[in-house]
Design a protein around this motif. Structure first.
Motif, PDB file in Angstrom:
ATOM      1  N   ASN A 187       0.678  -1.228   0.071  1.00 23.38           N
ATOM      2  CA  ASN A 187      -0.058   0.068   0.072  1.00 23.38           C
ATOM      3  C   ASN A 187       0.758   1.119   0.030  1.00 23.38           C
ATOM      4  O   ASN A 187       1.845   1.429   0.781  1.00 23.38           O
ATOM      5  N   PRO A 188       0.600   2.229  -0.829  1.00 22.64           N
ATOM      6  CA  PRO A 188       1.365   3.512  -0.925  1.00 22.64           C
ATOM      7  C   PRO A 188       0.914   4.562   0.232  1.00 22.64           C
ATOM      8  O   PRO A 188       0.441   5.524   0.028  1.00 22.64           O
ATOM      9  N   MET A 189       1.071   3.853   1.570  1.00 28.36           N
ATOM     10  CA  MET A 189       1.046   4.955   2.556  1.00 28.36           C
ATOM     11  C   MET A 189       2.288   5.845   2.714  1.00 28.36           C
ATOM     12  O   MET A 189       3.266   5.417   2.384  1.00 28.36           O
ATOM     13  N   ASN A 190       1.866   7.001   3.341  1.00 26.64           N
ATOM     14  CA  ASN A 190       2.892   7.713   3.372  1.00 26.64           C
ATOM     15  C   ASN A 190       3.979   7.102   4.901  1.00 26.64           C
ATOM     16  O   ASN A 190       3.507   6.284   5.416  1.00 26.64           O
ATOM     17  N   GLU A 191       5.087   7.712   4.898  1.00 24.18           N
ATOM     18  CA  GLU A 191       6.184   6.845   5.671  1.00 24.18           C
ATOM     19  C   GLU A 191       5.714   6.928   7.237  1.00 24.18           C
ATOM     20  O   GLU A 191       5.943   5.990   7.931  1.00 24.18           O
ATOM     21  N   GLN A 192       5.024   8.042   7.692  1.00 16.20           N
ATOM     22  CA  GLN A 192       4.386   8.084   9.026  1.00 16.20           C
ATOM     23  C   GLN A 192       3.615   7.220   9.383  1.00 16.20           C
ATOM     24  O   GLN A 192       3.636   6.423  10.423  1.00 16.20           O
ATOM     25  N   VAL A 193       2.569   6.934   8.369  1.00 16.46           N
ATOM     26  CA  VAL A 193       1.326   5.870   8.745  1.00 16.46           C
ATOM     27  C   VAL A 193       2.086   4.647   8.393  1.00 16.46           C
ATOM     28  O   VAL A 193       1.692   3.654   9.418  1.00 16.46           O
ATOM     29  N   ALA A 194       2.965   4.226   7.513  1.00 15.30           N
ATOM     30  CA  ALA A 194       3.478   3.028   7.478  1.00 15.30           C
ATOM     31  C   ALA A 194       4.090   2.819   8.717  1.00 15.30           C
ATOM     32  O   ALA A 194       4.060   1.509   9.186  1.00 15.30           O
ATOM     33  N   GLN A 195       4.959   3.603   9.353  1.00 19.88           N
ATOM     34  CA  GLN A 195       5.437   3.315  10.548  1.00 19.88           C
ATOM     35  C   GLN A 195       4.338   2.887  11.708  1.00 19.88           C
ATOM     36  O   GLN A 195       4.719   2.015  12.483  1.00 19.88           O
ATOM     37  N   LYS A 196       3.385   3.731  11.658  1.00 20.72           N
ATOM     38  CA  LYS A 196       2.502   3.750  12.743  1.00 20.72           C
ATOM     39  C   LYS A 196       1.625   1.923  12.408  1.00 20.72           C
ATOM     40  O   LYS A 196       1.269   1.289  13.434  1.00 20.72           O
ATOM     41  N   ALA A 197       1.480   1.670  11.102  1.00 16.23           N
ATOM     42  CA  ALA A 197       0.737   0.472  10.752  1.00 16.23           C
ATOM     43  C   ALA A 197       1.910  -0.727  11.432  1.00 16.23           C
ATOM     44  O   ALA A 197       1.257  -1.747  12.069  1.00 16.23           O
ATOM     45  N   THR A 198       3.120  -0.501  11.264  1.00 16.41           N
ATOM     46  CA  THR A 198       4.125  -1.279  11.652  1.00 16.41           C
ATOM     47  C   THR A 198       3.993  -1.820  13.261  1.00 16.41           C
ATOM     48  O   THR A 198       3.954  -2.703  13.787  1.00 16.41           O
ATOM     49  N   GLU A 199       3.834  -0.603  13.783  1.00 15.45           N
ATOM     50  CA  GLU A 199       3.739  -0.361  15.474  1.00 15.45           C
ATOM     51  C   GLU A 199       2.459  -1.241  15.759  1.00 15.45           C
ATOM     52  O   GLU A 199       2.456  -1.902  16.747  1.00 15.45           O
ATOM     53  N   ALA A 200       1.217  -0.861  15.181  1.00 12.47           N
ATOM     54  CA  ALA A 200      -0.135  -1.678  15.477  1.00 12.47           C
ATOM     55  C   ALA A 200       0.017  -3.148  15.187  1.00 12.47           C
ATOM     56  O   ALA A 200      -0.316  -3.627  16.009  1.00 12.47           O
ATOM     57  N   ARG A 201       0.684  -3.608  14.126  1.00 16.39           N
ATOM     58  CA  ARG A 201       0.793  -4.805  13.977  1.00 16.39           C
ATOM     59  C   ARG A 201       1.608  -5.488  14.980  1.00 16.39           C
ATOM     60  O   ARG A 201       1.357  -6.447  15.474  1.00 16.39           O
ATOM     61  N   ASP A 202       2.803  -5.041  15.264  1.00 13.02           N
ATOM     62  CA  ASP A 202       3.517  -5.281  16.489  1.00 13.02           C
ATOM     63  C   ASP A 202       2.786  -5.442  17.890  1.00 13.02           C
ATOM     64  O   ASP A 202       2.783  -6.571  18.595  1.00 13.02           O
TER      65      ASP A 202
END
Length: 377
Positions: free
Chosen positions: A6-21
């Protein structure tokens, strides 16, 4: 549900990774609770013996939940209800909430405090300007053995208000529809709306309300016939839910029923998507600029949804693609490792406020749609 496709911006991508963890960690904790001898429920401890793997050693992440068979509706039909109560909660007062049951045995879910926690989390998403603390509420929805009534009442109390409820039996509504007794249906709907108007015009200072889309529309029309409106009787915040929530209905509601967007009408409406198993999924803020599109995001990590392929329920579809909604419930009271909802929709990308997958365009699953009677929802 990875962030990479998904072409998310970097900030959302980082938050998505943290939420997944966080989801992975929460999944591990939840599985250990439900499958440990001293805390698990009789149902899951017995089911563990039938599985071809050991959940305590082989479930290491959220994706590992796919090792479980799909959760079956029929497990919730009939008792004993206590087989679902985790031993870690022994001795606590238990609620039982029902869903379905127009024909046959209804599905029952035991609850201790989940409905309180879910609605306290939802409370944090409501804008104070339109849902002021201390305001009283109207619950214009199903009563009886349903979670919704007690949950909305708790929401009102949590926000320091008092909740006024009407009496509504959705099973009777569905029976009237199936029998084709449309005249009786209209009278019953009028009976429910009359109860609501009596409350709203009795000086109780009700500013907030829950209502299903059909009932909100009927209430707005009934008030109009009396020469008034939702805004004029004091309503400033409306929370609603149900598969009847479509962009077309939302446009009609905002533009015709409420008198414009909140900044013009003074009335704010937020759609939600929820059920007895999951709790409440919040909506991405709705705007005319976005065509009144409605996207729902589950209350992770307590619940999660995926939009999966019609051909393979373990395969998540790409962003924007259509699939069936798959639900996971992950609380210390109730565990659902993959339940196929009676809904389909499009997979939505994570965004800043809810950095995990969402679903839009929710509608009855096409293979079941003909057999679904919506009733008051």
């Amino acid at each position: 549900m990875s962030a990479v496709d998904n072409p998310m911006n970097e900030q959302v991508a980082q938050k998505a990774t943290e939420a997944r963890d966080q989801l992975n960690e929460h999944t591990l904790k939840t599985v250990h609770w439900h499958f440990s001898d001293d805390t698990g429920s009789p149902f899951w401890l017995e089911k563990k013996r039938e599985l071809n793997f050991d959940p305590l050693t082989e479930i290491k992440s959220f994706d590992d939940l796919k090792k479980f068979p799909l959760f079956e509706d029929d497990w919730l039909r009939g008792g004993p209800i206590r087989r679902w109560v985790p031993q870690g909660h022994a001795g606590k007062p238990v609620y039982v909430f029902e869903t379905g049951g127009t024909t046959g045995v209804p599905k029952s879910r035991m609850v201790i405090e989940d409905h309180w926690k879910d609605y306290e989390l939802f409370s944090d998403t409501l804008p104070e300007k339109y849902f002021p603390k201390g305001a009283n509420w109207l619950m214009l929805g199903p009563s009886g053995p349903r979670r919704l009534r007690l949950a909305v009442e708790h929401l009102a109390q949590h926000r320091e208000g008092i909740c006024f409820c009407i009496d509504l039996d959705p099973r009777w509504v569905v029976k009237l529809i199936k029998k084709g007794w449309m005249e009786h249906l209209e009278e019953y709907k009028k009976h429910c709306i009359d109860q609501a108007i009596t409350i709203l015009t009795a000086g109780h200072d009700v500013k907030c309300m829950f209502g299903t889309p059909k009932l909100i529309e009927s209430l707005g029309e009934a008030l109009e016939e009396r020469g008034t409106s939702l805004a004029e009787v004091g309503i400033t915040g409306i929370f609603s839910g149900g598969t009847e929530f479509t962009p077309q209905w939302t446009r009609f509601c905002v533009e015709e029923l409420l008198g414009g967007p909140p900044e013009e009408s003074g009335v704010y409406m937020t759609p939600t998507y929820g059920n007895t198993l999951m709790g409440l999924a919040c909506s991405k803020p709705i705007t005319a600029a976005d065509g009144y599109k409605i996207s729902y995001y589950a209350p992770q990590p307590r619940a999660a949804t995926e939009v999966v392929s019609f051909d393979d329920y373990n395969q998540v579809v790409p962003f924007g693609a259509t699939g069936r909604v798959k639900l996971y419930t992950l609380t210390d009271e109730f565990f659902v490792p993959g339940f196929m909802e009676r809904d389909e929709g499009e997979r939505e990308a994570p965004f800043d406020l809810y950095p995990w997958d969402g679903v839009s365009g929710v509608r009855p699953f096409h293979e079941l749609a003909g057999a679904t009677t919506v009733g008051v929802y």
